[in-house]
Enzyme design. Structure first.
Site, short mmCIF file in Angstrom:
data_model
loop_
_atom_site.label_atom_id
_atom_site.label_comp_id
_atom_site.label_asym_id
_atom_site.label_seq_id
_atom_site.Cartn_x
_atom_site.Cartn_y
_atom_site.Cartn_z
N SER A 42 0.19 -1.34 -0.31
CA SER A 42 0.34 0.21 0.11
C SER A 42 0.44 0.94 -0.46
O SER A 42 1.93 1.46 1.27
CB SER A 42 -1.23 0.19 1.35
OG SER A 42 -1.56 -0.88 0.97
N ASN A 74 2.39 3.07 11.24
CA ASN A 74 2.08 3.34 12.57
C ASN A 74 2.25 2.57 13.54
O ASN A 74 3.01 1.35 12.80
CB ASN A 74 0.60 3.94 12.01
CG ASN A 74 0.35 2.19 11.66
OD1 ASN A 74 -0.15 1.65 10.88
ND2 ASN A 74 -0.42 1.10 12.69
N ALA A 78 3.20 -1.75 3.96
CA ALA A 78 2.86 -1.08 4.64
C ALA A 78 2.74 -2.29 6.43
O ALA A 78 0.97 -2.71 5.73
CB ALA A 78 1.68 -0.65 4.15
N HIS A 107 -6.51 4.33 6.98
CA HIS A 107 -6.22 3.79 5.58
C HIS A 107 -4.95 5.51 5.68
O HIS A 107 -4.24 5.09 4.17
CB HIS A 107 -7.28 3.42 5.00
CG HIS A 107 -6.43 2.99 3.91
ND1 HIS A 107 -5.74 1.89 3.77
CD2 HIS A 107 -7.55 2.86 2.31
CE1 HIS A 107 -5.50 1.04 1.98
NE2 HIS A 107 -5.24 2.36 1.48
N HIS A 113 -4.03 1.21 -4.69
CA HIS A 113 -3.12 -0.26 -5.35
C HIS A 113 -3.86 -0.17 -7.24
O HIS A 113 -4.91 -0.26 -7.09
CB HIS A 113 -4.00 -1.52 -4.69
CG HIS A 113 -2.90 -2.11 -3.91
ND1 HIS A 113 -2.43 -2.39 -2.84
CD2 HIS A 113 -3.67 -1.74 -2.30
CE1 HIS A 113 -2.23 -2.41 -2.19
NE2 HIS A 113 -2.41 -2.23 -1.48
N TYR A 118 -8.43 -10.65 3.16
CA TYR A 118 -10.17 -9.74 3.53
C TYR A 118 -10.83 -9.21 2.53
O TYR A 118 -11.66 -8.32 2.96
CB TYR A 118 -8.94 -8.50 4.61
CG TYR A 118 -8.57 -7.28 3.95
CD1 TYR A 118 -8.96 -6.88 3.22
CD2 TYR A 118 -7.02 -7.02 4.23
CE1 TYR A 118 -8.63 -5.23 2.44
CE2 TYR A 118 -6.32 -5.85 3.59
CZ TYR A 118 -6.55 -5.29 2.28
OH TYR A 118 -6.19 -4.15 2.24
N GLU A 119 -10.09 -9.10 0.91
CA GLU A 119 -11.08 -8.98 -0.25
C GLU A 119 -12.24 -10.59 -0.01
O GLU A 119 -13.27 -9.72 -1.16
CB GLU A 119 -10.28 -8.85 -1.31
CG GLU A 119 -9.31 -7.38 -1.26
CD GLU A 119 -8.67 -7.13 -2.38
OE1 GLU A 119 -8.57 -7.39 -3.59
OE2 GLU A 119 -7.31 -7.86 -1.95
N1 HPA Z 1 -2.11 -2.76 11.88
C1 HPA Z 1 -2.26 -3.77 10.31
N2 HPA Z 1 -1.94 -3.67 9.56
C2 HPA Z 1 -1.05 -2.59 8.78
C3 HPA Z 1 -1.43 -2.00 10.05
C4 HPA Z 1 -1.43 -2.00 11.24
O1 HPA Z 1 -1.42 -1.58 12.41
N3 HPA Z 1 -0.76 -0.38 9.58
C5 HPA Z 1 -0.15 -0.34 7.89
N4 HPA Z 1 -0.64 -1.46 8.14
#
Ligand code: HPA
Length: 279
Positions: free
Chosen positions: A29, A234, A112, A246, A60, A84-85
């Site tokens: 991502s 994050n 990410a 997101h 994407h 998850y899709e």
């Molecule tokens: N958790 C799960 N997937 C992620 C996160 C997260 O904190 N950050 C980016 N993708």
């Protein structure tokens, strides 16, 4: 038969694309910009390839970009499929089978993800040394076709030690700080609870995300060398104040994506040299 579906896709790619890469890169991502630096680009949207599932996740582009990086042929996946899709594990890993049968030997997986290790901060890059599959599912469940790999694949070294070493060395030579650790896979799409983050921290996870593990599992099964690099966008739920979004993840990925790009360009050149490829 699954094997025939894979080979149909391979046939179409061979017809449409001139490039014959030995190295593939999956971009997570917000990391799609890594493909910009390729030369002699050839594009192929996933939607035009038989057997590829439909996908619509924002951030994407959903296409292959074939091209040359430092003269070497590579293929970049701009966008990947996620569990998850609502797709099956088989569907989300379909491109890995196709890449392998196209002749790809090394797979670089990026993502990410959320940081759990208290020594990490948003913006850090993390070399994946191992993973924990917390999904309760596995992409290799189902009938096994020995033409692809064994029924019970070993998982001792999913992330190739030599590729890890090259990446550490390259990061050092470029002055890029590189964390390392264990990536835990949760299915998503929701972010984790604070209790889940505390739990997996206790169990040895350094980062958490919603991708990479299915692809790395299949690539290892197919005998590919895998390199995994995460962008910590994050900190995991409950570690820092505030809720996740997101948008926040995409923005952070775009920033550290530039550093990742610098690192990958050099690492890819090294990997291609190791493969002894002709330019
Ligand atoms: N958790 C799960 N997937 C992620 C996160 C997260 O904190 N950050 C980016 N993708």
């Amino acid at each position: 038969m699954f094997y025939d579906e894979v080979m149909n896709a391979v046939r179409l790619i061979r017809e449409r694309i001139v490039c014959r890469p030995k190295v593939a890169v999956i971009l997570g991502s917000g990391l799609g910009g890594v493909a910009d630096s390729l030369e002699e680009k050839e594009y192929l949207p996933y939607a035009e390839i038989p057997g590829f599932p439909p996908s619509a996740v924002s951030g994407h582009a959903a296409r292959f970009v074939f091209g040359r990086m430092n003269e070497k042929p590579v293929v970049v996946m701009q966008g990947r499929f996620h569990y998850y899709e609502g797709l099956s594990m088989r569907q989300i890993t379909f491109p890995i089978y196709v890449l392998r049968m196209l002749g790809v030997e090394s797979l670089v997986v990026t993502n990410a993800c959320g940081g759990i290790n208290p020594g990490f901060a948003p913006g850090d890059l993390m070399l994946i040394t191992d993973h924990i599959n917390f999904s309760g599912n596995n992409p290799l469940i189902g009938e096994n076709d020995e033409r692809f790999g064994p029924r019970f694949p070993d998982m001792t070294q999913v992330y190739h030690p030599a590729l890890q070493a090259v990446t550490r060395q390259t990061a050092k030579s470029l002055g890029i700080a590189l964390q390392e650790g264990v990536y835990a896979f949760f299915t998503g799409p929701c972010y984790e609870t604070a209790a889940e983050i505390r739990a997996i921290h206790t169990l040895g996870a350094d980062a958490v995300g919603m991708s990479t593990v299915p692809e790395a599992t299949v690539a290892n099964y197919l005998g590919m060398k895998v390199l995994g690099v995460s962008c910590i966008t994050n900190m995991g739920t409950g570690i820092a104040k505030g809720a996740h979004s997101h948008e926040e993840v995409l923005a952070a990925a775009e920033t550290s994506g530039k550093t990742l790009c610098r690192l990958l360009e050099k690492v890819l050149a090294e990997i291609s040299l190791e493969e002894g490829e002709e330019a």
